[in-house]
Design an enzyme around this catalytic site. Structure first.
Site, PDB file in Angstrom:
ATOM      1  N   ALA A 212       5.235  -9.397  17.327  1.00 34.27           N
ATOM      2  CA  ALA A 212       6.424  -8.988  17.543  1.00 34.27           C
ATOM      3  C   ALA A 212       5.869  -6.956  18.211  1.00 34.27           C
ATOM      4  O   ALA A 212       4.512  -7.178  18.838  1.00 34.27           O
ATOM      5  CB  ALA A 212       7.303  -7.686  16.392  1.00 34.27           C
ATOM      6  N   ASN A 213       6.704  -6.911  19.124  1.00 30.53           N
ATOM      7  CA  ASN A 213       6.642  -5.340  19.981  1.00 30.53           C
ATOM      8  C   ASN A 213       8.179  -4.142  18.925  1.00 30.53           C
ATOM      9  O   ASN A 213       8.558  -4.139  18.646  1.00 30.53           O
ATOM     10  CB  ASN A 213       6.675  -5.794  21.611  1.00 30.53           C
TER      11      ASN A 213
END
Ligand code: C5P
Length: 406
Positions: A212-213
């Site tokens: 994810a970010n």
């Protein structure tokens, strides 16, 4: 130029809550009446400790309303909420702001706020410590995200002689905000279809783990709300939780592939596409059907590129369609943005230097440089709703006049 009579025919509810600045509400009411509006005042019980009911009743277009129960009509909140062209709350105390944000209706003012679909202008006034409290700021941000207009308090002398931020905005500023909100929309976005992406994609490693970010979706959500406020019909493709707003159709996605198919489908009828999302550039090649077990050892994660959604849209751009990309950078902001503009065939790149404090991922504030083919425009640190307004101003300038709807 005189504004006399420019609000005639408008039914405006003025809500007054219990702060020392309640005396300024008298002037707000007077200016609205002078401009021709029908002004219906509501006072909370505590407002009555600061100003007399007679003053507001005498100045306004109808007697002041104070209770859900002793009004001549049995359900005053729905009558006032439905009739209102606009509700302005001045001053708005921390309590009223919290109740409104939480959807609580424990007095006539908060019940009316929840019973209306009219635009609402909230003008906070309180001591600096209260204004800066995270709970108050969170509630303000919740209201902004629902499209409520906030007239920020000013710096100045507060009750008890303290000096700081929290003083109610001047009556002239409040009335000017009311006029702005009621002005017929001049926006080129009215009637257009605007597609916005928001949030960070999550790319599965196995059945439970993802790459994810840090993107929160806040900037994209603020753009969707502002575009809807300007009269656009908005499709928001997002990976993050979004409080529903009228005029915004929400499509929830998780991966870059899901985002691509949702954006591509919506883009066929889009006049504007704004790719605010932080789309993963790489995703893991699937390593297991279910969960990769610890006993199986370190997982052999191999990455493959994801499709570049925006570059695909750029390659297939229809005449008149406006494409906006975002660029999170840590150096050479403008140079990199110009490169992206050309490479992806975009009209606008909004670049932010995410190495700066309070800028970009996760924050409620942002500072950006808006780069078009012919100009660059710096937007200094501001809340994400203000930044959204600048981005959409730039989009409006890029929309070709011959493409305007009648
Ligand atoms: O070139 P870069 O990936 O930094 O460009 C960022 C812009 O491109 C953002 O607007 C982002 O939403 C978009 N993007 C995309 N598809 C990807 C990666 C980025 O649409 N796979």
């Amino acid at each position: 130029m005189s504004n006399a009579g420019d609000l005639s025919g408008r039914f405006i509810v003025v809500g007054v809550s219990g702060g020392i600045a309640a005396y300024k509400a008298v002037e707000v009411c007077r200016q609205l009446v002078d401009a021709g509006a029908h002004v219906a005042p509501i006072m909370t019980p505590d407002a009555e400790r600061f100003i007399g009911k007679t003053t507001l009743s005498a100045l306004c277009s109808e007697p002041v309303h104070t209770s859900l129960w002793d009004d001549a009509s049995p359900i005053p909140h729905t009558r006032l909420g439905q009739r209102a062209d606009l509700i302005v709350v001045a001053p708005a105390t921390a309590r009223v702001i919290a109740a409104y944000a939480a959807g609580m209706s424990d007095d006539l003012l908060t019940a009316t706020l929840i019973a209306t679909v009219a635009p609402v202008v909230v003008c906070p006034a309180m001591h600096t410590e209260m204004w800066e409290h995270p709970a108050v700021q969170h509630n303000i941000s919740t209201l902004r995200s629902r499209g409520v207009h906030i007239v920020d308090p000013e710096d100045g002398r507060l009750a008890g002689g303290d000096i700081g931020r929290g003083r109610l905005a001047a009556p002239e500023s409040i009335v000017a905000a009311v006029r702005r909100v009621l002005a017929p929309t001049q926006s080129k976005l009215a009637g257009r279809h605007v597609v916005v992406s928001a949030g960070g994609t999550r790319e599965p490693i196995d059945a439970v783990r993802v790459i994810a970010n840090r993107s929160s979706g806040k900037q994209g959500h603020a753009i969707a709300v502002e575009a809807s406020r300007r009269g656009a019909s908005v499709t928001l493709v997002t990976t993050a939780d979004f409080t529903p707003v009228s005029g915004v159709r929400v499509v929830c996605v998780e991966t870059a592939a899901e985002m691509k198919s949702a954006i591509d489908a919506a883009a066929t009828s889009a006049d504007v596409v704004i790719m605010t999302a932080a789309v993963a550039d790489f995703r893991p090649v699937p390593i297991a059907e279910g969960k990769w077990k610890k006993e199986d050892g370190v997982p052999p994660i191999v990455l493959e590129p994801t499709p570049d959604i925006l570059a695909g849209l750029g390659a297939a751009k229809r005449p008149g369609q406006v494409l906006v990309g975002f660029a999170a950078e840590t150096s050479n902001l403008v140079e990199n943005a110009k490169g992206k503009l050309a490479r992806k065939n975009l009209d606008i790149v909004v670049a932010n230097d995410v190495s700066q404090p309070k800028v970009g991922f996760g924050h409620d504030t942002n500072a950006v440089t808006i780069v078009t083919k012919s100009a660059t425009h710096n937007v200094p640190l501001a809340d994400k709703h203000t930044v959204a307004a600048h981005v959409l101003d730039s989009v409006e300038q890029s929309l070709h006049p011959t493409q305007e709807h009648p």
